[in-house]
Write an enzyme that holds these catalytic residues in place. Structure first.
Site, PDB file in Angstrom:
ATOM      1  N   CYS A 260      -3.754   5.872  -0.790  1.00 53.51           N
ATOM      2  CA  CYS A 260      -2.375   5.991  -0.308  1.00 53.51           C
ATOM      3  C   CYS A 260      -1.836   7.390  -0.585  1.00 53.51           C
ATOM      4  CB  CYS A 260      -1.492   4.938  -0.971  1.00 53.51           C
ATOM      5  SG  CYS A 260       0.237   5.017  -0.459  1.00 53.51           S
TER       6      CYS A 260
ATOM      7  N   CYS B 290       1.694  -2.423  -3.528  1.00 51.58           N
ATOM      8  CA  CYS B 290       2.870  -2.690  -2.696  1.00 51.58           C
ATOM      9  C   CYS B 290       2.694  -3.893  -1.795  1.00 51.58           C
ATOM     10  CB  CYS B 290       3.197  -1.457  -1.851  1.00 51.58           C
ATOM     11  SG  CYS B 290       4.198  -1.811  -0.396  1.00 51.58           S
TER      12      CYS B 290
END
Length: 370
Positions: free
Chosen positions: A103, A199
């Site tokens: 990410c 997340c």
């Protein structure tokens, strides 16, 4: 070097205290500051697992408080293509990936950086606990000043060119100082709990989440001697060194010592376990890594003495790193526990994070001793 007052900086605002204070500190230093909230996961079940709306509201409240504009951007497509699909492929292959590292490389320091530059930014900033140093025409990535919060492990795959375009205001501070600044300026995120976990999984049980995307393949649980002592629901739900959730107990002639995952035999779909926190199969002398990313080019024409981490928050481990035909081989001075294929090994020279790669295989300590 340009004066701060002439430089436009866009801060990645997550809705947390670290990015909030980063924006505030940059304003105090005289930069032209704006914020950007990025949404990297589209909730499709209506339950808002990622709490994206709450985080956006907190980011907006902070920007309103300090008087800066907040942009929003949706990088969900980029996240799916460049992070999540790799995450699933690794689990399907029986490895344990770290999506935070991808990410950072693909979203925060690529998609976000490119978008910020398209908006006219000179630099971006994030709330990561790392530092940068410009020296001899290159930009180095350094550990954060707070050893308890240093996040260089997660940024090791970001190139020096991207680091050169990024400011890390809280990297020079310790976490309590950051919270104190947020409270002093009455920022909405001052007492907000740090986010943990991935997340897109949020508060769900990991196994429940994974079942939505990958079919479970149950198989046998065996001891190192080959005795079948149970069944597993799928190798993807287990990682090396794991103790909880094995469902083993009450075995005749077995001691009361807890059971640990030692190996995953992908060919036979078998989980290999053993008893005791100090089981020799849990410890490795060396590892082989691939997919190496260096922050800046590293000379490995001869073996090099460095330190390494095979997991986040691990203390620096002395090792010798050499380049081989099959990848990069790190031999450690001391045995390393639960070295896990799919996770990252990150190399350091003092406080400088050089880069790292994905652990392919680990050589057990007992194998070396034979």
């Amino acid at each position: 070097m340009q004066a701060p007052s002439t430089q436009r900086v866009i801060v990645g605002m997550s809705g947390g205290v670290d990015s909030s204070v980063s924006a505030l500190l940059l304003m105090e230093q005289g930069y032209q500051v704006e914020g950007l909230f990025m949404k990297n996961w589209d909730e499709d079940d209506g339950t808002e697992y990622c709490t994206a709306m709450d985080d956006l509201a907190d980011a907006q409240a902070v920007c309103d408080r300090i008087g800066i504009k907040l942009h929003t951007a949706n990088f969900a497509a980029e996240y799916w293509d460049n992070v999540f699909e790799h995450f699933l492929a690794e689990y399907k292959a029986g490895r344990t990936p770290n999506p935070d590292i991808l990410c950072n490389r693909e979203i925060k320091f690529k998609a976000f950086l490119d978008y910020a530059l398209s908006l006219g930014a000179d630099l971006i900033a994030t709330g990561h606990y790392v530092r940068r140093r410009d020296i001899d025409g290159r930009t180095e990535l350094l550990k954060g000043l707070d050893p308890n919060k240093d996040q260089s492990y997660f940024l090791h795959a970001v190139g020096g060119e991207q680091i050169a375009k990024t400011l890390f205001p809280v990297g020079e501070l310790e976490k309590p100082q950051v919270r104190a600044i947020a409270e002093k300026y009455e920022l909405a995120t001052a007492k907000k709990k740090d986010s943990t976990g991935i997340c897109f999984i949020g508060e769900r049980r990991f196994s429940d989440f994974l079942k939505q995307y990958l079919p479970a393949q149950p198989g046998d649980i065996e001891t190192t001697e080959g005795q079948v002592i149970g069944r597993h629901h799928g190798l993807m739900y287990h990682t090396i060194g794991q103790r909880q959730g094995l469902g083993i107990g009450g075995l005749k002639d077995a001691s009361d010592d807890p059971w640990y995952v030692l190996r995953k035999d992908l060919t036979r779909n078998v989980l290999i376990v053993g008893q005791g926190n100090e089981h020799p199969w849990l410890f490795s002398r060396a590892l082989l890594a691939s997919d190496i990313y260096w922050v800046n080019p590293v000379d490995l024409s001869t073996p090099r003495r460095l330190t390494a981490k095979v997991r986040y928050r691990q203390s620096d481990q002395a090792c010798t790193l050499e380049k081989t035909e099959n990848g990069y081989r790190a031999v450690f001075d001391e045995p390393q526990r639960a070295v896990t294929p799919g996770q990252s090994v990150v190399f350091y020279d003092g406080e400088v994070c050089l880069g790292g790669g994905v652990i392919e295989t680990a050589q057990a300590w007992y194998e070396d001793a034979r």
